[in-house]
Design an enzyme around this catalytic site. Structure first.
Site, short mmCIF file in Angstrom:
data_model
loop_
_atom_site.label_atom_id
_atom_site.label_comp_id
_atom_site.label_asym_id
_atom_site.label_seq_id
_atom_site.Cartn_x
_atom_site.Cartn_y
_atom_site.Cartn_z
N ASP A 106 -2.48 -16.83 -4.07
CA ASP A 106 -2.68 -15.56 -3.35
C ASP A 106 -1.49 -15.21 -2.46
O ASP A 106 -1.57 -14.28 -1.66
CB ASP A 106 -3.96 -15.63 -2.50
CG ASP A 106 -3.91 -16.74 -1.45
OD1 ASP A 106 -2.83 -17.37 -1.31
OD2 ASP A 106 -4.91 -16.97 -0.76
N GLU A 108 -0.13 -16.98 0.03
CA GLU A 108 -0.02 -17.67 1.32
C GLU A 108 0.84 -18.92 1.16
O GLU A 108 0.88 -19.55 0.11
CB GLU A 108 -1.40 -18.04 1.85
CG GLU A 108 -2.17 -16.82 2.33
CD GLU A 108 -3.55 -17.16 2.85
OE1 GLU A 108 -3.99 -18.31 2.71
OE2 GLU A 108 -4.19 -16.25 3.42
N ASP A 256 32.03 0.43 13.50
CA ASP A 256 31.29 1.16 14.54
C ASP A 256 31.53 0.46 15.88
O ASP A 256 32.14 -0.62 15.94
CB ASP A 256 29.79 1.28 14.21
CG ASP A 256 29.14 -0.07 13.97
OD1 ASP A 256 29.58 -1.07 14.56
OD2 ASP A 256 28.17 -0.13 13.17
N LYS A 279 30.54 5.74 14.55
CA LYS A 279 29.62 6.01 13.44
C LYS A 279 28.35 6.69 13.92
O LYS A 279 27.83 6.34 14.97
CB LYS A 279 29.27 4.65 12.79
CG LYS A 279 28.22 4.68 11.73
CD LYS A 279 28.02 3.30 11.13
CE LYS A 279 26.83 2.57 11.73
NZ LYS A 279 26.57 1.27 11.12
C1 R5P Z 1 24.62 -1.63 12.45
O1 R5P Z 1 24.88 -1.32 13.59
C2 R5P Z 1 25.10 -2.90 11.82
O2 R5P Z 1 26.07 -3.54 12.58
C3 R5P Z 1 25.64 -2.62 10.43
O3 R5P Z 1 26.79 -1.81 10.54
C4 R5P Z 1 24.64 -1.94 9.57
O4 R5P Z 1 23.39 -2.56 9.69
C5 R5P Z 1 25.07 -1.95 8.13
O5 R5P Z 1 24.09 -1.29 7.39
P1 R5P Z 1 24.47 -0.56 6.04
O6 R5P Z 1 25.20 -1.55 5.18
O7 R5P Z 1 23.14 -0.18 5.45
O8 R5P Z 1 25.29 0.63 6.36
#
Ligand code: R5P
Length: 387
Positions: A106, A108, A256, A279
């Site tokens: 199941d 688990e 980012d 970003k």
């Molecule tokens: C977000 O702030 C993380 O540091 C990554 O940049 C993000 O999770 C990457 O996700 P994806 O590959 O879907 O763009």
């Protein structure tokens, strides 16, 4: 309490005064299918107890913990982190033992500490390596911690009356190393009524161990108020060396602002130029980067992030780099989730993808063992356990 985060091979050192093992658990034996039926209720009880503060932890009986002469300590793993556990054991020079894990029809889960591992679990402190991803990893991790606590406390009663039923309590000595901490990205309440999932999982895990090592956690501050010390460790030093040996980048890019600290650590370690992008995520699959002049004409660039999921972040950043003259672009991360055909998407944009094995993935080329070992050593020092 203030946490300091560093990705240069050091780990943060919050000032915790004590940690201890969980006492007073209601334990149930898992010796057959019928017994497993009680687990959801038992788990709910424990979860409820943690959030209401009912579950108590005992403090250290004296702070010093001494390794018995000649004993090798033990790294344990369940179904999802065997490779990292082996890498950690190799880095520390400890033994690795695999716990028994399987699934009932199941779905688990069932876990058991094999008879030949029981003595090893009791003789010295142990480190359990286990991911809290996907969701089944959370339950498996909790069950393994439950069993390890019982064995160390000497609670051995079993319906078949196999072996001694009770033994001495050998005291605190359980560390949990989480290579990939699931739910790490739900680290804030973005809208009213949301759960801060990463914190909830952290509290659950902390109720069953004496310290936690987390490997390249997305935003470490979410685990700053746990009841046990947390060592935030990072594979960026190893990732930097790997890039230097295989790619020889001229330029490191953070895709980012969130990855600036990690990526700039890599750039410093291998003496590269560095910059970052800003970003905006429109939805899970749509990423927009603010236009920025990057001095990458004719250069080899490595984009460094904590994780790659859909690959959208990397693909958009790679596009920006190519448009500005980069001749080669590589993507490197700690956690290769690679969801929904990410690898196929990525190879249209980058020349190479490099990850650790924190999650099982086809681009696992960087060992996470040394980073986890730094975290273990840090906790031994903070808990005043000697090795
Ligand atoms: C977000 O702030 C993380 O540091 C990554 O940049 C993000 O999770 C990457 O996700 P994806 O590959 O879907 O763009």
């Amino acid at each position: 309490m203030t946490l300091r985060h560093s990705y240069d091979g050091e780990v943060s050192r919050p000032n915790y005064s004590c940690a201890g093992s969980l006492v007073g658990w209601s334990t149930r034996l898992i010796t057959g299918r019928s017994q497993v039926q009680v687990l959801p209720r038992a788990l709910l009880h424990l979860v409820d107890g943690v959030f209401r503060g009912i579950v108590t932890r005992k403090e250290h009986e004296g702070s010093a913990f001494r390794l018995h002469q000649g004993n090798r300590m033990v790294v344990l793993s369940g179904s999802n982190s065997r490779l990292l556990a082996e890498q950690l054991a190799a880095s520390l020079g400890w033994e690795h033992h695999q716990l028994e894990t399987r699934r009932f029809p199941d779905s688990e889960g069932y876990i058991r500490i094999p008879s030949e591992t029981i003595e090893a679990v009791r003789k010295e402190p142990v480190v359990l390596v286990s991911n809290t991803f996907p969701d089944a990893g959370i339950v498996e991790t909790l069950l393994m911690l439950e069993a390890i606590n019982d064995v160390r406390k000497g609670n051995m009663e079993n319906l078949r009356e196999i072996g001694p039923q009770n033994m001495d309590d050998v005291g605190p000595g359980i560390l949990l190393a989480v290579p990939y901490f699931g739910y790490s990205r739900q680290d804030k309440r973005f809208k009213p009524g949301e759960a801060i999932s990463a914190r909830a999982i952290g509290h659950l895990l902390a109720s069953r161990c004496d310290g936690i090592i987390v490997f390249d956690l997305h935003a470490p501050s979410v685990l700053e108020d746990l009841s046990v010390p947390v060592a935030f460790t990072s594979a960026m030093p190893e990732l930097a060396l790997h890039l230097q040996e295989t790619v020889q980048p001229d330029f490191i890019l953070s895709p980012d602002k969130g990855a600036i600290e990690r990526a700039s650590t890599v750039a410093k370690k291998i003496n590269c130029e560095f910059s970052y992008l800003e970003k905006t995520r429109i939805d899970a699959h749509t990423i927009v980067h603010k236009a920025k002049d990057l001095d990458v004409d004719g250069k080899t660039v490595a984009i460094v992030d904590d994780m790659i999921a859909t690959g959208g972040t990397i693909c958009r950043a790679a596009e920006a780099l190519r448009n500005q003259g980069a001749i080669a672009v590589h993507a490197a991360c700690s956690h290769g989730l690679f969801t929904g055909g990410a690898i196929a998407r990525l190879i249209r944009y980058v020349d190479g993808v490099h990850a650790t094995g924190s999650l099982s993935n086809p681009r696992d080329v960087i060992s996470g063992g040394p980073a986890l070992a730094r975290g273990v050593n840090d906790l031994f020092e903070r808990l005043e356990w000697s090795q």
